[in-house]
Design a protein around this motif. Sequence first.
Motif, short mmCIF file in Angstrom:
data_model
loop_
_atom_site.label_atom_id
_atom_site.label_comp_id
_atom_site.label_asym_id
_atom_site.label_seq_id
_atom_site.Cartn_x
_atom_site.Cartn_y
_atom_site.Cartn_z
N VAL A 149 0.85 -1.19 0.00
CA VAL A 149 0.00 0.00 0.00
C VAL A 149 0.88 1.24 0.00
CG1 VAL A 149 -1.80 1.25 1.28
CG2 VAL A 149 -1.72 -1.25 1.37
N VAL A 152 0.30 5.34 0.62
CA VAL A 152 -0.72 6.30 1.07
C VAL A 152 -0.28 7.70 0.65
CG1 VAL A 152 -1.96 7.22 3.06
CG2 VAL A 152 -1.31 4.81 3.03
N TRP A 178 -5.50 5.68 -0.28
CA TRP A 178 -4.82 4.40 -0.10
C TRP A 178 -4.77 3.71 -1.47
CZ3 TRP A 178 -4.48 1.14 4.75
CH2 TRP A 178 -4.39 1.92 5.88
N ARG A 191 -6.79 -7.22 1.15
CA ARG A 191 -7.18 -7.56 2.53
C ARG A 191 -8.35 -6.68 2.96
NH1 ARG A 191 -2.06 -7.94 6.55
NH2 ARG A 191 -0.68 -9.26 5.30
N TYR A 238 -7.53 -3.53 5.02
CA TYR A 238 -7.09 -2.28 4.40
C TYR A 238 -8.27 -1.36 4.12
CZ TYR A 238 -2.54 -4.45 3.45
OH TYR A 238 -1.32 -5.06 3.58
N ARG A 276 -10.88 -1.07 5.97
CA ARG A 276 -11.50 -0.64 7.23
C ARG A 276 -11.35 0.88 7.39
NH1 ARG A 276 -9.43 -4.81 10.63
NH2 ARG A 276 -7.60 -3.48 10.83
N PRO A 318 -0.35 7.20 8.11
CA PRO A 318 -1.74 6.75 8.31
C PRO A 318 -1.86 5.23 8.28
CG PRO A 318 -1.65 8.53 6.72
CD PRO A 318 -0.24 8.15 7.01
N PHE A 319 -1.02 4.60 7.44
CA PHE A 319 -1.11 3.14 7.32
C PHE A 319 -0.77 2.49 8.66
CE2 PHE A 319 0.57 -1.07 6.61
CZ PHE A 319 -0.34 -1.63 5.73
N ARG A 344 -0.69 3.90 11.64
CA ARG A 344 -1.70 4.26 12.66
C ARG A 344 -2.90 3.33 12.55
NH1 ARG A 344 -0.81 9.81 11.67
NH2 ARG A 344 -2.67 9.94 10.38
N ASP A 345 -3.34 3.15 11.32
CA ASP A 345 -4.51 2.30 11.08
C ASP A 345 -4.22 0.87 11.54
OD1 ASP A 345 -7.16 2.61 9.65
OD2 ASP A 345 -6.38 0.76 8.72
N GLY A 358 -5.86 -1.54 14.62
CA GLY A 358 -6.42 -2.86 14.35
C GLY A 358 -5.66 -3.97 15.03
N LYS A 396 1.01 -9.66 10.78
CA LYS A 396 1.79 -8.75 9.96
C LYS A 396 0.87 -7.74 9.29
CE LYS A 396 5.75 -11.73 8.85
NZ LYS A 396 6.82 -10.76 9.20
N SER A 397 1.41 -6.56 9.12
CA SER A 397 0.60 -5.48 8.52
C SER A 397 0.50 -5.62 7.00
CB SER A 397 1.21 -4.13 8.82
OG SER A 397 2.46 -4.00 8.13
N GLY A 398 1.47 -6.33 6.45
CA GLY A 398 1.62 -6.28 4.99
C GLY A 398 2.48 -5.08 4.65
N PRO A 399 3.08 -5.10 3.47
CA PRO A 399 4.02 -4.02 3.16
C PRO A 399 3.31 -2.70 2.84
CG PRO A 399 3.93 -5.64 1.38
CD PRO A 399 3.03 -6.14 2.45
N TRP A 400 3.98 -1.64 3.20
CA TRP A 400 3.53 -0.32 2.76
C TRP A 400 4.73 0.53 2.41
CZ3 TRP A 400 4.32 -0.94 8.00
CH2 TRP A 400 4.89 0.11 8.69
N THR A 401 4.51 1.50 1.66
CA THR A 401 5.61 2.31 1.16
C THR A 401 5.56 3.69 1.81
OG1 THR A 401 5.44 1.15 -0.93
CG2 THR A 401 6.70 3.18 -0.96
N GLU A 458 7.27 -3.11 6.82
CA GLU A 458 6.21 -4.01 7.24
C GLU A 458 6.25 -4.11 8.76
OE1 GLU A 458 6.25 -8.15 5.92
OE2 GLU A 458 4.07 -8.00 5.73
#
Lengths: 173, 600
Positions: A38, A40, A57, A69, A72, A74, B66-67, B69-70, B74, B88-93, B105
Amino acid sequence: MMQKKICMLGGFAVGKTSLVRRFVSNVFSDHYRTTIGVTVEKKSVKVDDRDVTLVLWDLYGEDEFQRVRDSYLRGSAGYILVMDGTRKATLDTAIALQQTAAKAVGAVPFVSIINKADVRSEWEIDEGVIEQLREGGWTVLFGSAKLGQGVEELFVKLATQIVQTSPIPSDSL
Amino acid sequence: MKSWPDNLALHNESLFNAVLSTLDMVVFEREEDSAEFRLQGLPPDWWCMWVGPANGTVLDLGQCSPFLRDYLVGAHPIWGGQSGVTEKSGPWTEPDRQGGTMTLEATALSIGSKKLLLIERLGSGFEQMHAIVQRARDKMLAEDVTAKSHRKAETSLMGQLEASERTKDDALALLQHLRLAALVLDERGCITFASDRGLEMLGLVAKQVIGQVWEQALPFQRQDRSMIREVIDASSTDRTVGPLYIEGPHPSWVELEIHRDPRHLGRQIVVLSDRTELHTLRQALSEQASFHDLVGKSPTMLRTYQLVRDVAQVDTTVLIEGETGTGKELIARAIHFSSARKQKPFIATNCAGLTDSILTSQLFGHKRGSFTGAVNDQQGLFEAAEGGTLFLDEIGDIPPQVQTALLRVLQEKEITRLGEAKPRKVDVRVVAATHHNLSEDVVRGSFRADLLYRIRIARVQLSPLRERREDIPLLAQSFLGQICTATGKRIERLNPDALRLLMSHAWPGNVRELKSAIEFAVISCKAKEVLPIDLPPEIISAPVIPSSSVWIPLPNRDEKSRFLAALSDAKGNRTEAARRLGVSRATFYRRLVELDIDPR
């Protein structure tokens, strides 16, 4: 300032990242680099004289390698379904993702865009199908991230719908 | 599940930091009371650069992406649940501080009472995975482009095919509308197309011919198929065959024009034309110039044809009179084959030069032992011709006793075999012929008057060739065609000078002599046309008479000279001499007697 989480959904290589980059940074690259995970981004728009920050996102494209997922989605105030007009299969993916999103976040506003209007002659998605989508309650826009056509309109239209469905100002992360 | 002690800690801090550094990971512990995330151990450099030097050991959620935080919102259930569970959150950039991006991640886990948050920067493993997915998707897109290109080509081809089909349908409709009869043959001679009119003309249906070899499918006669094959194989410009006869419920005549398909030289386009009507008209015209095997269109011959038709309609005895070689037997045959008796036998016999007993036995048959040599019962020609026609040539030469027996047969319609007493009924039509003047014979007493009247109920008198010279070209060409067919020589015509000689000749042997002369010429001829030099010497050497002149019969003295000359030329061989004169052996012998010539 109002912040709204918006998810970009669609099959792979339909132009989600390109639309976001065109909207946020006004840039476009012909080189396709697939998104994994993801990214953002944020951008503010004005809706009815109110500033709304859209937290975009940009999710990876859904295909057999990656499934979106639910987590994501949510907290999304709305979502954008992106299709590639030149690949009919991306319409089916968009329809499936809309159902996934509706289950995950409920009846939040969404707007769909058929990207790659710059090569309209090569489109496989025909007017009859588009009409059926509209009859099903979809907002279907045409655009081109490459040319910047319909991009601003896309995000503003969704922001407007979101604002209209949430009259009480509240921050949403 | 493994349980961990609450006071879990790495006693060797340097080792802990080394592990974190190796894993390129930052670790926070979530404090229950404050819900803050406190840094554990030394963070990697990238973290320090990302959060900035001012940030301390507590994770500032306000500064987080934000990712994250979100995710941290959760991830609560993990920290409230069983020990050892991770999510795991999964990857984010995220953008880094150098203007690039980094992919992170996060992992939430609880170990014993400790709630931990691990944030790692994804490195080469992630990049490899990214590259694999990128390649896979690029390939899928390329395949999609290829498939689209194929679909486009297919659509285009289908469009062309449809257009081609439409053109073909239009052409076919036009073809059918114009009632054009056509076939198309492929390189192997198989029929690939047949128009409706073509099928109709051939009396066939499409399934009988399409895909079949033309030689097997088309109802042409064997010799016609050979002709067609020759034209197909030949490179000549004249590619017309016919008219050819087609058998069937509706017999017809068709002419074929065979064209090479200009697009595929191995293929042939055959255009059929119905020539039935034309052929019928031509035949009608031709019939005026011929009748059965008789050839000639002179007024005399046309009258003769009509007379033959008339005579054929009745069942009376017929007398045919004419000089030797005028075709008396042909007339007899024409009468027979035009009559109701045509399905029954036609038997011809020459009565000249036969003794009483031989002729009687020949005509009426004999019983075994009736004479020396009669070793078996033998039926005569009357019995053999039962139901049909008996042609008695040279009836004027019949001995008196046989004349009497013949008269009885004609009157009573019955014969009695030699050596038998009981007569036998016969149903035979008698057609007689003679070169004599039988009336004179009656006066001389050599022929019975009652027999003459009996056989001369109907009369056909044949003119000598010299009296119908206009038939000579037609006859000569007809004989030329017949003889060339029989001998296989390819001679197309008579040279005008040769024809002039033929027209000038006296033809004492009449048509037979003419035929003999043409046979001679065909044997001699070396070119495509018969030249004067090819003709028999007696014709070449004869004085040419003007075409307008009237032929004057040669006196007997001249005829005697000709007979003597022929005998001399043939070195005494009477058969050869007769052939040279164009007369039959019987006539030759008779004339020798009449002209008082000693054959020796």
